[in-house]
Design a protein around this motif. Structure first.
Motif, PDB file in Angstrom:
ATOM      1  N   MET A   9     -45.656  12.134-137.737  1.00  0.00           N
ATOM      2  CA  MET A   9     -46.569  12.379-138.859  1.00  0.00           C
ATOM      3  C   MET A   9     -47.227  11.079-139.318  1.00  0.00           C
ATOM      4  SD  MET A   9     -45.125  15.497-141.156  1.00  0.00           S
ATOM      5  CE  MET A   9     -45.483  17.183-140.639  1.00  0.00           C
ATOM      6  N   GLY A  10     -48.235  11.218-140.125  1.00  0.00           N
ATOM      7  CA  GLY A  10     -49.013  10.066-140.574  1.00  0.00           C
ATOM      8  C   GLY A  10     -50.470  10.469-140.549  1.00  0.00           C
ATOM      9  N   ARG A  11     -50.914  11.069-141.637  1.00  0.00           N
ATOM     10  CA  ARG A  11     -52.272  11.630-141.690  1.00  0.00           C
ATOM     11  C   ARG A  11     -53.339  10.542-141.757  1.00  0.00           C
ATOM     12  NH1 ARG A  11     -54.986  16.319-142.995  1.00  0.00           N
ATOM     13  NH2 ARG A  11     -53.020  17.390-142.592  1.00  0.00           N
TER      14      ARG A  11
ATOM     15  N   ARG B  25     -39.694  15.980-141.969  1.00  0.00           N
ATOM     16  CA  ARG B  25     -39.672  16.158-143.427  1.00  0.00           C
ATOM     17  C   ARG B  25     -38.462  16.941-143.895  1.00  0.00           C
ATOM     18  NH1 ARG B  25     -45.611  18.074-144.783  1.00  0.00           N
ATOM     19  NH2 ARG B  25     -44.477  19.885-145.528  1.00  0.00           N
TER      20      ARG B  25
ATOM     21  N   ARG C  52     -57.926  20.759-145.787  1.00  0.00           N
ATOM     22  CA  ARG C  52     -57.715  19.539-145.002  1.00  0.00           C
ATOM     23  C   ARG C  52     -57.510  19.922-143.535  1.00  0.00           C
ATOM     24  NH1 ARG C  52     -52.932  16.074-147.166  1.00  0.00           N
ATOM     25  NH2 ARG C  52     -51.822  17.632-145.959  1.00  0.00           N
TER      26      ARG C  52
ATOM     27  N   LEU D  36     -53.584  18.839-138.879  1.00  0.00           N
ATOM     28  CA  LEU D  36     -53.406  17.893-137.778  1.00  0.00           C
ATOM     29  C   LEU D  36     -52.293  18.358-136.837  1.00  0.00           C
ATOM     30  CD1 LEU D  36     -53.679  14.501-139.711  1.00  0.00           C
ATOM     31  CD2 LEU D  36     -55.470  15.718-138.458  1.00  0.00           C
TER      32      LEU D  36
ATOM     33  N   ARG E 255     -50.085  22.987-152.496  1.00  0.00           N
ATOM     34  CA  ARG E 255     -51.176  22.007-152.588  1.00  0.00           C
ATOM     35  C   ARG E 255     -52.261  22.485-153.565  1.00  0.00           C
ATOM     36  NH1 ARG E 255     -50.124  18.055-148.842  1.00  0.00           N
ATOM     37  NH2 ARG E 255     -49.010  18.717-146.968  1.00  0.00           N
TER      38      ARG E 255
ATOM     39  N   THR F  44     -43.726  10.560-150.541  1.00  0.00           N
ATOM     40  CA  THR F  44     -44.347  10.991-149.287  1.00  0.00           C
ATOM     41  C   THR F  44     -43.620  10.328-148.126  1.00  0.00           C
ATOM     42  OG1 THR F  44     -46.263  10.830-147.825  1.00  0.00           O
ATOM     43  CG2 THR F  44     -46.156   9.197-149.562  1.00  0.00           C
ATOM     44  N   ILE F  45     -43.415  11.091-147.081  1.00  0.00           N
ATOM     45  CA  ILE F  45     -42.841  10.468-145.887  1.00  0.00           C
ATOM     46  C   ILE F  45     -43.855   9.511-145.258  1.00  0.00           C
ATOM     47  CG2 ILE F  45     -41.296  12.409-145.396  1.00  0.00           C
ATOM     48  CD1 ILE F  45     -43.170  13.048-142.971  1.00  0.00           C
ATOM     49  N   ASP F  46     -45.145   9.693-145.577  1.00  0.00           N
ATOM     50  CA  ASP F  46     -46.185   8.877-144.926  1.00  0.00           C
ATOM     51  C   ASP F  46     -46.215   7.430-145.420  1.00  0.00           C
ATOM     52  OD1 ASP F  46     -46.834  11.198-143.668  1.00  0.00           O
ATOM     53  OD2 ASP F  46     -48.880  11.340-144.406  1.00  0.00           O
TER      54      ASP F  46
ATOM     55  N   HIS G 297     -42.699  18.954-138.515  1.00  0.00           N
ATOM     56  CA  HIS G 297     -42.029  19.050-139.819  1.00  0.00           C
ATOM     57  C   HIS G 297     -40.544  18.732-139.778  1.00  0.00           C
ATOM     58  CE1 HIS G 297     -45.833  21.090-140.404  1.00  0.00           C
ATOM     59  NE2 HIS G 297     -45.699  20.799-141.682  1.00  0.00           N
TER      60      HIS G 297
ATOM     61  N   ASP H 140     -56.598  23.664-143.261  1.00  0.00           N
ATOM     62  CA  ASP H 140     -55.499  24.381-143.918  1.00  0.00           C
ATOM     63  C   ASP H 140     -55.985  25.003-145.222  1.00  0.00           C
ATOM     64  OD1 ASP H 140     -55.513  22.418-145.863  1.00  0.00           O
ATOM     65  OD2 ASP H 140     -53.715  21.409-145.149  1.00  0.00           O
TER      66      ASP H 140
ATOM     67  N   GLU I 115     -50.115  11.290-135.949  1.00  0.00           N
ATOM     68  CA  GLU I 115     -50.938  12.512-135.838  1.00  0.00           C
ATOM     69  C   GLU I 115     -52.398  12.290-136.250  1.00  0.00           C
ATOM     70  OE1 GLU I 115     -49.467  15.406-138.684  1.00  0.00           O
ATOM     71  OE2 GLU I 115     -49.720  13.993-140.331  1.00  0.00           O
TER      72      GLU I 115
HETATM   73  O1  F6P Z   1     -48.490  14.186-146.400  1.00  0.00           O
HETATM   74  C1  F6P Z   1     -47.322  14.319-145.712  1.00  0.00           C
HETATM   75  C2  F6P Z   1     -47.529  15.106-144.453  1.00  0.00           C
HETATM   76  O2  F6P Z   1     -46.267  15.236-143.878  1.00  0.00           O
HETATM   77  C3  F6P Z   1     -48.549  14.524-143.473  1.00  0.00           C
HETATM   78  O3  F6P Z   1     -48.030  13.533-142.660  1.00  0.00           O
HETATM   79  C4  F6P Z   1     -48.973  15.739-142.708  1.00  0.00           C
HETATM   80  O4  F6P Z   1     -50.257  15.589-142.160  1.00  0.00           O
HETATM   81  C5  F6P Z   1     -48.946  16.796-143.739  1.00  0.00           C
HETATM   82  O5  F6P Z   1     -48.001  16.408-144.708  1.00  0.00           O
HETATM   83  C6  F6P Z   1     -48.617  18.170-143.173  1.00  0.00           C
HETATM   84  O6  F6P Z   1     -48.548  19.070-144.205  1.00  0.00           O
HETATM   85  P1  F6P Z   1     -48.307  20.619-144.111  1.00  0.00           P
HETATM   86  O7  F6P Z   1     -46.941  20.855-144.678  1.00  0.00           O
HETATM   87  O8  F6P Z   1     -49.358  21.210-144.961  1.00  0.00           O
HETATM   88  O9  F6P Z   1     -48.376  21.032-142.678  1.00  0.00           O
END
Ligand code: F6P
Length: 341
Positions: free
Chosen positions: A169-171, A274, A242, A245, A72, A125-127, A271, A238, A221
């Motif tokens: 997931m779903g920020r 993902r 951010r 969550l 990131r 993005t999965i979101d 995860h 993190d 989430e």
């Molecule tokens: O943006 C995609 C996502 O999967 C979000 O739904 C989730 O909040 C975030 O990534 C989690 O990311 P990380 O890999 O940093 O835990």
């Protein structure tokens, strides 16, 4: 041309399919050569990269994750980052960069593009929260994983007469919760777009338990309680600042059990949504986007991003793609609500 490729942000099923498609089309049709930067923008700043070719992207279509790694980090958070990036591109003789990423990566790509860096984006993005594309690759795979989990939770919920609270997931948006919740027959779906009232949630569950002995609550989430009702959890930050969550479902579970007396359990899918192989839909979409991205580079359409519009792939500007998030369709939520309780 010599083209750089990077993957940024959270990984997502289908990233390797995009890389493979970019390289296949670029090498075969346009005679391009490729540099793949490691770990997103970080690799472009530190100049850590590998050569990409048809030979070393073969067999990647169905593989989850990203063969390039991701992070990131962004040039905008690094002092002189944009100049360092330009220097890397210059040194390596790179004519254009293809940045595959979500809202964060594409927003950075937009800013860099405005400053003259030659970039084409690819939405991932999965979101599913990127505007200007009907759907992002990775989303359908994540929805299927979540739906399979909900199906399994149904049988154990029924056996034990429990409320199962499933966190997906779903920020910022509740697309996964809404789709997986509808597909899995959820009795309540909580999404970030609609702060929830725990009393309403409990009332729905009481109605449901007048006829049935178990229920399923799907929680995105990023969901949070309506102000003045109950406290939201406090999240650590993190590496990129951010909120990390995960855990709102514990608050929902505790309050449901306390207020209704129904025995409740939590499952946080995390995860697992993902990871692993992309489904057929996401492989095809990722492939189409990859081909369109390298074609866009050759058409001189820099500062754009291929997007799915209906059944067609069209180019949209990075501005159109990142001006706002794509939140859930209120009509779809209303349809889901018909089956609540
Ligand atoms: O943006 C995609 C996502 O999967 C979000 O739904 C989730 O909040 C975030 O990534 C989690 O990311 P990380 O890999 O940093 O835990």
């Amino acid at each position: 041309m010599r083209v750089g490729v990077l993957t940024g942000g959270g990984d997502c099923p289908g990233l390797n399919a995009v890389i493979r498609a970019v390289v296949r089309q670029g090498e075969r049709v346009h005679g391009d050569t490729f540099v793949g930067f490691r770990n997103g923008w970080r690799g472009a700043l530190d100049d850590v990269a590998i050569e990409l070719s048809i030979a070393n992207t073969r067999g990647m279509l169905h593989r989850g994750g990203t063969m390039l790694g991701t992070s990131r980090d962004t040039p905008l958070r690094t002092p002189d980052g944009v100049e360092i990036l330009r220097a890397t591109l210059g040194r390596r003789g790179i004519d254009a960069l293809i940045a595959i990423g979500g809202e964060g990566t594409l927003s950075v790509a937009r800013i860099l593009s405005d400053q003259g860096v030659p970039i084409v984006g690819v939405p991932k993005t999965i979101d599913n929260d990127i505007d200007a594309t009907d759907v992002t690759f990775g989303f359908q795979t994540a929805v299927q994983i979540a739906t399979d989990a909900i199906d399994r939770l149904h049988t154990t919920a029924e056996s034990h007469d429990r409320v199962m609270v499933v966190e997906v997931m779903g920020r910022h948006t509740g697309w996964i919760a809404l789709y997986a919740g509808m597909a899995g027959g959820a009795d309540v779906i909580l999404v970030p777009e609609r702060p929830f009232d725990i009393d309403e949630v409990c009332e729905r569950l009481r109605q449901r338990h007048a006829r049935a002995s178990f229920s399923i609550v799907v929680v995105a989430e990023g969901s949070f309680p309506r102000p003045g009702t109950i406290d939201a959890p406090e999240y650590d930050l993190d590496e990129s600042g951010r909120p990390r969550l995960g855990g709102i479902s514990n608050v929902v579970r505790r309050e449901v059990e306390r207020r209704t007396g129904f025995e409740s359990r939590v499952t946080i899918l995390g995860h697992v949504q993902r990871g692993g192989t992309p489904n057929a839909h996401d492989r095809v979409l990722a492939t189409r986007l990859g081909v369109a991205a390298i074609d866009a580079v050759h058409a001189g359409r820099l500062g754009t991003m291929p997007a799915l519009r209906g059944t067609k792939i069209e180019l949209v500007t990075l501005h159109e793609a990142t001006d706002r998030l794509k939140t859930i369709d209120p009509d779809l939520y209303e349809t889901a609500e018909i089956f609540f309780g």
